[in-house]
Each structure stands twice: as structure tokens, then as C-alpha cells.
Design an enzyme around this catalytic site. Structure first.
Site, PDB file in Angstrom:
ATOM      1  N   TRP A 360     -13.055  59.099  47.382  1.00  9.87           N
ATOM      2  CA  TRP A 360     -14.271  59.638  46.639  1.00  9.87           C
ATOM      3  C   TRP A 360     -14.777  61.061  46.756  1.00  9.87           C
ATOM      4  CZ3 TRP A 360     -19.581  60.112  49.067  1.00  9.87           C
ATOM      5  CH2 TRP A 360     -19.584  60.357  50.847  1.00  9.87           C
ATOM      6  N   ASP A 361     -13.671  61.618  47.579  1.00  9.39           N
ATOM      7  CA  ASP A 361     -13.434  62.971  48.068  1.00  9.39           C
ATOM      8  C   ASP A 361     -13.317  63.943  46.693  1.00  9.39           C
ATOM      9  OD1 ASP A 361     -12.883  61.603  50.258  1.00  9.39           O
ATOM     10  OD2 ASP A 361     -12.139  63.135  51.286  1.00  9.39           O
ATOM     11  N   GLU A 500     -19.730  55.968  58.055  1.00 12.31           N
ATOM     12  CA  GLU A 500     -18.798  54.672  58.353  1.00 12.31           C
ATOM     13  C   GLU A 500     -18.938  54.272  59.913  1.00 12.31           C
ATOM     14  OE1 GLU A 500     -15.126  57.202  57.507  1.00 12.31           O
ATOM     15  OE2 GLU A 500     -15.043  56.039  55.572  1.00 12.31           O
ATOM     16  N   LYS A 613     -22.588  59.295  61.233  1.00  7.78           N
ATOM     17  CA  LYS A 613     -21.406  59.773  61.151  1.00  7.78           C
ATOM     18  C   LYS A 613     -21.437  61.190  60.318  1.00  7.78           C
ATOM     19  CE  LYS A 613     -16.283  59.459  60.235  1.00  7.78           C
ATOM     20  NZ  LYS A 613     -15.275  58.681  59.553  1.00  7.78           N
ATOM     21  N   GLN A 614     -22.103  60.871  59.039  1.00  5.64           N
ATOM     22  CA  GLN A 614     -21.921  61.815  58.018  1.00  5.64           C
ATOM     23  C   GLN A 614     -23.076  61.798  57.207  1.00  5.64           C
ATOM     24  OE1 GLN A 614     -18.178  59.778  56.871  1.00  5.64           O
ATOM     25  NE2 GLN A 614     -18.449  60.919  55.055  1.00  5.64           N
TER      26      GLN A 614
HETATM   27  O1  IFM Z   1     -13.452  60.046  52.210  1.00  3.30           O
HETATM   28  C1  IFM Z   1     -13.483  60.150  53.707  1.00  3.30           C
HETATM   29  C2  IFM Z   1     -14.497  59.624  54.332  1.00  3.30           C
HETATM   30  O2  IFM Z   1     -15.869  59.819  53.901  1.00  3.30           O
HETATM   31  C3  IFM Z   1     -14.654  59.749  55.946  1.00  3.30           C
HETATM   32  N1  IFM Z   1     -13.244  59.574  56.382  1.00  3.30           N
HETATM   33  C4  IFM Z   1     -12.159  60.307  55.732  1.00  3.30           C
HETATM   34  C5  IFM Z   1     -12.060  60.032  54.299  1.00  3.30           C
HETATM   35  C6  IFM Z   1     -11.052  61.035  53.383  1.00  3.30           C
HETATM   36  O3  IFM Z   1     -11.214  62.221  53.589  1.00  3.30           O
END
Ligand code: IFM
Length: 778
Positions: A360-361, A500, A613-614
């Protein structure tokens, strides 16, 4: 500064060196930093990428050349970019002593990436065991003009001796993937030919093990002194999987010899395998005829043009400006303007992690940069998803859903490439569930398409490709929504949101909002297309069986999708039950003002706490900001900011942008610095695995969407609401909007000047006030 770096190189290298603001410099040689620098100094041209390994090879090295689109699995976990034969190797010997960085005493060392012209330059002075001193200066580039051409040139000067130098021009087919990771090591190619290229030079042909896709690599070396060919002997040997050309030449103390290694690579993706060698030979002839300098001049011109579109200038903050450029450099270098069957891996073409897979990046972090600066590259990235729509349909069906479900990790065939198992360096194996639950990637693909169309107004793409994807992803979400009768609402169970550290959960608010957005978007789109492109719409809806009844059903569902929040407030609940988790707040920050992992996490599982996490809810605010009022944004930003560890590089930039939007600029500048320097100072400790591509896109978004406050509304009108930090004197950049190419300059008083560089004069809203952007001449 600019002056200093130029002084590190002799006259003959000046052509390849830029002023300091464009140079990423390595001041000294530390073997333990090799892998990091291989990523930082990787050169790519949209077709292939070669890491910044030293020409002679070093003990600590992961020398990789990846060709975008050439994947192989063999006995490893997933299809990953196959490491191609190493074309770069070039070794020099004096009386059997290798003149190499690790065999000699280093008297001086400077290596630098010239981002302006995409060249890697080096100047070293080495003393061998017998006291012989040699100066070697080098320049390397991967041509952007002719993407199958690469070259390196060495200027070799014996400083205190005369004699014979022997050179080895090697193409090394023994390379493997993950050469320093015992559990992941894999050889993806086998040898099919090892022979002389054409009278002279070396040719190595290999094929990938699963698909037997052939790749041919040819190299040859030219050695001149004072414009005269000085090669005395030239011999070819095939040593197993290494093709080696030996050459020798006389050197005199104080006199410089120039060795140019030309290299050419083609694969069966471009030409039939029967024609591979002939194609490589022809390209090599043309390349040699053009010559190193002339090819470099064309390559340089390409980069001048690229930077003309993509450069960001920040006056008053030089080091940060350079770091921002660094991220743009690698991102723009990697994307392809000519191939819509490839995407951009999470680590670009710069390293092994994630096997070159697209996440999704691409859509949510990188695509905005391309849509505004290189729309043709953005279109290719989205077309890639269209090529893989049939696979996404199969994926949905295999998982019991309808429509199209895009894989969490995508390579060349659109099947799921996220491994089911992961092995940690200590040998612990664990089941990896991200592919099973991170369904939000499908929403990201849909959002990317809508966003691309909004920014570029590429109706042709929408009609022929985009709409179909959007409809199929909406179908997927319909089949993910589950009616809960007693609550009279639809829910989405068993998903993992962007965070995650909590997997799986029910009703991740990010996922539910995006699912609803996808359904609503298509319902509206169907109306517009019916009205404005009736015939095309009828053709499409007939082809994929989209009926009015189906759309009406979607409409019913979208209105009842559950969006969890704290009762009586506007505080969104990241997922159902999140508020019941142990409340843990980040209350300590390190010297860089970065969250310190709360002590309690030593004894309590993170998933049992509210630590995330994010960016998750905040990512939602970033994407669908128009659905929330200011108070809601503020409330949610400040609530989740205290709970986010930024354990992923995808997080800081989003918090920076949203912080600025909600009026909390206290951390935005520091978030930007963290993101911009992330790889340069190896903040996550894994730059050796490649460059964090999403973060690079996030850096661009932070400057443009955050500090410049740029956005395009649904009507395609451009807005700028600047909030430059006190550290900056001015900010300027260029963007494409559908009918014009604009330069935007913002000064420290937050005054905005917009100039039309090409195309139509256009309206632009500055802090909500309508202004006309005009051409310079008026
Ligand atoms: O897509 C990301 C995810 O959100 C977090 N871990 C790494 C992946 C790849 O960059």
C-alpha cells in the site's frame, strides 16, 4: 561546503561532481558501514538498480543488480527480485597484489553520490604491502538515456612506481540473494552462456530458475593513456559462472591511465532469447561508439530535466534540504516512465528486504509525489494494478470474497507474495498473518486511483482502467461487510489496520471508513459516468455485470457500516474494543525527542495495551480529512499521538502533516527531520536492506502537503495554505496540475507566489482566497 567537496577530486573528475548541496559524502572507509552505503549509493534508472558496492569487491558486501520485473522464487518463501550477475567487478593488480580498499593501507578516501547527475564518484589513495602508492579516482553511472547501459571509469595513477598493471573485467554469475543470511540464501539464476562478447569483452547469460527467463550481460574494458589504447594483452576466460577478461598495460610513475568498463544488460522481457546476445553486442557497439563522456552528457541532461520538475528548494535549512533531495532522488530514479508492468518495491531497487514487492506504500505514500511531478510515471504505477486485476479477482474468489482483492505484497503476477512464515535471526519462526488480515491494501489501491484521477484529471485512464478497479474493489468490500441483525449495522471482522501490533481485530475504523468511501465513491462515479460518458459506462457495466440493483444494494450497506467511536464524543475508536485495552501512554522521549518504549511493555504484551505501531486513525484523518470537522481532527490527533511509537517508517510523516493541519506544529518539523534523515543516518538500523520508499514519499508529502499546505479539491482546484517553520527562509517547488505546470514560492512571511511555467493560466486558492496564477512575462 560546495567548494570543499569539489576540492576532494582532481580536475578530470570535476565534470562529475556537483556543489555540496547535491553531494552525499562518505568521508572515510569503515567496512562495517559498507552495506548501508551500498543502499545509500545505489544507482537506478527505472529499469535496473545497482547497489553502491566497490568495483573490486569487499568482504562485507551485498552486491546486487536488480532488474525491475525479474522475479523468481525457487526454494525460498516468495517470488523476489532475482539478483542479476554482478557486472561491476573490476580488479587491478600490481605484481599480483590487488590494489583494493581492503588489501591496502588507505592514505585518503572520499566517495560521494552526486544526486544532481546521478553519478557515484570516488577518490582513494592506496599503499600496498610493498609500499607502492596508487591513486584511483572513479565515476560510475547507470544511464537514464539508454537504460540498458551502465559504465564505470577509473583514473589510475601510480604515484611512486612504474610497472605493469593487470586488470580483471569480471561478470560474476555466482551472486545469490541474501548472501549473508543463512536461512534466506537462494540462487535464483543458472548459467546458460559464458563467452567472449565480440572478439573482446565478456558475455554472461543466465536464466531464472522458475520461469527460465534469460538475461544477457556484456561488458568490455578500454584502457587509454593520453588518448591512446595501451592494452598489451587481452584474454578471455570462462571460470564456471564468472566471465573474466584479463588485460594488462604499462604504467609510468605520475602518469594517469583511464580504464572504462562499459556494460549492457537485456532480458527476455525486452527481446527474444535467441536475439539476446546479438542485442547486447549491438548496444555495446553503439555505446562504445558514443563513448563514456557523451553518454554521460546525455544522462546528465535527463537528470537536469528530472530535477527541473522535482526539486524542492528550502532556503535557510541546507542540510535538511539535502536530505529531502536525497529521498526525492532515489524515489524519482526508481520509477519507470516506460514500463507499466512494474511497480516500486518497499525498499526501491536498493536492497533485498521485501523482495522488491509493492505494498500500500505505493498508492498512499509515493503516488502523490508522482501524480504531481511525473504524471506519466504515476499512470504506469496505476496501470500496473490494472494489469493485475484478473489476479486480484482470483485472489478474492480464493478467499471466499467477491470482486477484486489486491495482495498485501505484490510482485509480477499479482498473487499474494507475503510469506506465511517468518524466521527471525535468532531462529524463531512465527506465522505471519499480515497477508491474511491486512485487507486495507485493497482500499489503498482504490484510493490511489481516485486520487490519481483527481490530481491529473486523466479521464481516459478512469474510463479504460480505473473505474473497473474501483467497482471491483467496491464489490470486494461489499462481500467483506457482514450484517449484524440485532444492531442493524454492517461490520467488517478479522482485519488488521495499518497498526500491525493489534492483529486481527474487528471493525478497524480506518478500514471501515475506507470501505465505505470506496462504495460511496463508486455510487457517485456511476452517476457521473452515466451522464458524461454514457456509452463507455454502458460498455463497462455490461462487461462486468454492474447493475442498478447492485448499486442500490451498495447504497444501503454503505449507510450502515459501523464506525466505532467513544459514545457521546467524536473520538474514533481504532477498532472495536480498543478503548478497553490497558491505557498506556508514551511519557518519555529520548534525546532526539523520540518516544521511549514504555517500561510496562517489558511485562505486558503490546497488543494488550493502547500502544500502537504507526498512524492508523491519524492515517484516516490524512486521507479522508474532508469527512471530519476540525475539532474531531484535533481530538483524535492528540489522543493517538500519545499512543504511537512510530515503529514503522510510514508513521512520522503522516503525524507531521496532520499535526500541521490541526494547528499543532510543535513536532512537525522534528518529524520531518526524522523522516528525511531516516536512511542517511540509518535511524532504523536497517538501511543496509534498502531505502525506505514509503518514507521517501512521506517526506515529499510532509513538505508539500504539510508545510506548503497544498491540496487539490474534488473539483480539481488547487489550494495552498502555507505554514513554513521558523527555520526556513523560503520554500519553492514545481507541480503539474491538469492543464499547467506551476512554480510555487513561499517566503518566510508565508507570502505565496505562483507562476505558470507552461500551459494555461489557472486559478489557485491561497489561504482560501482566489488568486490567478500567471505566466512570468505578465
Ligand atoms: O507497508 C508497510 C507496513 O505498513 C509496515 N511494515 C512495512 C511495510 C512495507 O513498507
Amino acid at each position: 561546503m560546495g567548494h570543499t567537496i569539489k576540492n576532494k577530486f582532481s580536475e578530470q573528475l570535476q565534470e562529475y561532481v556537483s556543489s555540496g548541496e547535491w553531494m552525499i559524502v562518505q568521508e572515510d572507509y569503515k567496512p562495517e558501514e559498507n552495506l548501508k552505503y551500498e543502499s545509500l549509493f545505489c544507482l537506478t534508472n527505472g529499469y535496473l538498480g545497482t547497489r553502491g558496492s566497490h568495483e573490486e569487491g569487499t568482504a562485507r558486501s551485498i552486491p546486487c543488480t536488480y532488474i525491475n520485473g525479474v522475479f523468481d522464487k525457487s526454494e525460498t518463501f516468495m517470488r523476489e527480485l532475482a539478483n542479476m550477475p554482478n557486472w561491476l567487478l573490476l580488479r587491478l593488480y600490481v605484481e599480483k597484489e590487488l590494489i583494493g580498499i581492503e588489501n591496502c593501507e588507505i592514505l585518503s578516501f572520499t566517495r560521494a553520490l552526486n544526486m544532481r547527475h546521478a553519478a557515484l564518484v570516488k577518490s582513494v589513495c592506496l599503499r600496498d604491502r610493498k609500499g607502492r602508492e596508487t591513486r584511483i579516482e572513479s565515476v560510475r553511472f547507470i544511464s537514464r538515456k539508454h537504460v540498458h547501459r551502465m559504465a564505470v571509469k577509473l583514473y589510475v595513477t601510480p604515484l611512486n612506481y612504474s610497472g605493469i598493471i593487470e586488470a580483471e573485467n569480471i561478470i560474476d554469475g555466482t551472486v545469490i540473494n541474501f548472501c549473508d543470511a543463512p536461512r534466506f540464501k537462494v540462487k535464483h539464476t543458472y548459467l546458460t552462456a559464458n563467452e567472449v562478447l565480440e572478439e573482446k569483452g565478456a558475455y554472461l547469460e543466465t536464466a531464472t530458475r522458475d520461469d527460465h527467463l534469460h538475461e544477457g550481460c556484456g561488458t568490455c574494458v578500454q584502457i587509454v593513456q593520453g588518448g591512446r589504447d595501451v592494452v598489451k594483452t587481452n584474454m578471455f576466460h570462462s571460470f564456471g559462472e564468472q566471465a573474466v577478461e584479463f588485460l594488462d598495460f604499462d604504467v609510468c610513475e605520475g602518469e594517469t591511465a583511464e580504464l572504462t568498463k562499459y556494460a549492457v544488460i537485456y532480458t527476455e522481457r525486452e527481446v527474444k532469447k535467441e536475439a539476446l546476445k546479438e542485442t547486447v553486442q549491438k548496444e555495446m557497439r553503439d555505446f562504445r561508439e558514443t563513448g563514456f563522456e557523451a553518454e554521460f552528457a546525455m544522462h546528465k541532461e535527463c537528470y537536469e530535466r528530472l530535477w527541473q520538475e522535482a526539486d524542492i528548494r528550502i532556503e535557510g535549512d541546507g542540510e535538511l534540504n539535502k536530505a529531502v533531495r536525497f529521498n526525492i532522488f532515489h524515489l524519482m530514479s526508481t520509477a519507470s516512465e516506460f514500463d507499466s508492468h512494474v511497480n516500486i518495491g518497499a525498499k526501491l531497487l536498493h536492497g533485498e528486504e521485501y523482495g522488491g514487492h509493492a505494498f500500500w506504500d505505493t498508492e498512499l505514500f509515493m503516488l502523490p509525489f508522482f501524480a504531481y511531478t511525473f504524471p506519466e510515471k504515476a499512470r504506469n504505477l496505476e496501470t500496473y494494478r490494472y494489469h493485475l486485476l484478473p489476479a486480484a479477482r482470483e485472489n478474492a474468489a480464493a478467499n471466499g470474497y467477491r470482486g477484486a482483492q489486491y495482495p498485501w505484497e505484490s510482485a509480477d503476477d499479482g498473487t499474494e507474495q507475503c510469506p506465511d512464515w517468518t524466521i527471525e535471526p535468532d531462529g524463531t519462526c512465527y506465522r505471519c498473518y499480515v497477508a491474511v488480515y491486512e485487507h486495507h491494501v485493497t482500499a489503498a489501491v482504490a484510493f490511489g486511483i481516485a486520487n490519481y484521477v483527481r490530481i491529473t484529471k486523466d479521464v481516459d485512464f478512469l474510463l479504460h482502467m480505473g473505474a473497473e478497479i474501483l467497482i471491483e474493489t467496491a464489490r470486494f468490500w461489499m462481500s467483506r461487510c457482514q450484517y449484524i441483525e440485532e444492531k442493524d449495522r454492517y461490520e467488517i471482522h478479522q482485519v488488521t489496520g495499518p497498526d500491525e501490533w493489534h492483529e486481527p481485530v474487528d471493525n478497524n475504523v480506518y478500514t471501515n471508513y475506507l470501505a465505505r468511501w470506496n462504495l460511496r465513491y463508486v455510487i457517485e462515479l456511476a452517476k457521473t459516468l452515466r451522464q458524461e460518458h454514457g456509452e463507455a459506462y454502458t460498455r463497462l457495466s455490461e462487461r462486468i455485470n454492474l447493475t442498478e440493483e447492485e448499486l442500490a444494494a451498495w447504497n444501503k450497506v454503505q449507510g450502515k457500516i459501523y464506525l466505532p467511536k467513544k459514545e457521546g464524543t467524536q473520538l474514533l475508536e481504532q477498532f472495536e474494543g480498543y478503548f478497553d485495552l490497558k491505557e498506556v501512554l508514551i511519557d518519555k522521549y529520548d534525546k532526539n525527542d523520540w518516544p521511549v518504549r514504555p517500561e510496562i511493555l517489558k511485562t505486558t504484551k503490546t497488543s494488550e495495551t493502547q500502544i500502537i505501531k504507526q498512524a492508523d486513525v491519524v492515517m484516516l484523518l490524512h486521507l479522508l480529512g474532508e469527512e471530519f470537522d476540525e475539532e474531531t481532527m484535533k481530538l483524535n490527533y492528540s489522543y493517538y499521538e500519545k499512543r504511537t511509537m512510530h515503529g514503522s517508517s510510514l508513521s512520522p510523516s503522516i503525524y507531521a502533516i496532520m499535526g500541521l493541519k490541526v494547528g499543532d506544529s510543535s513536532k512537525a518539523y522534528r518529524y520531518l527531520r526524522r523522516a528525511a534523515f531516516l536512511d542517511l543516518i540509518d535511524l532504523q538500523g536497517n538501511t543496509r536492506e534498502g531505502i525506505h520508499a514509503a518514507n521517501a514519499g512521506g517526506v515529499w508529502q510532509t513538505v508539500i502537503f504539510g508545510f506548503a499546505g497544498l491540496w487539490t479539491d474534488d473539483g480539481g482546484r488547487l489550494h495552498v495554505n502555507p505554514r513554513l517553520p521558523g527555520e526556513w527562509k523560503s520554500l519553492s517547488f514545481r507541480i503539474h496540475c491538469p492543464e499547467s505546470w506551476l512554480q510555487i514560492e513561499i517566503d518566510e512571511a508565508q507570502e505565496v507566489k505562483v507562476t505558470v511555467l507552461e500551459g494555461k493560466e489557472t486559478d489557485i486558492f491561497v489561504n482560501g482566497e482566489l488568486k490567478k496564477a500567471r505566466r512570468i512575462s505578465q
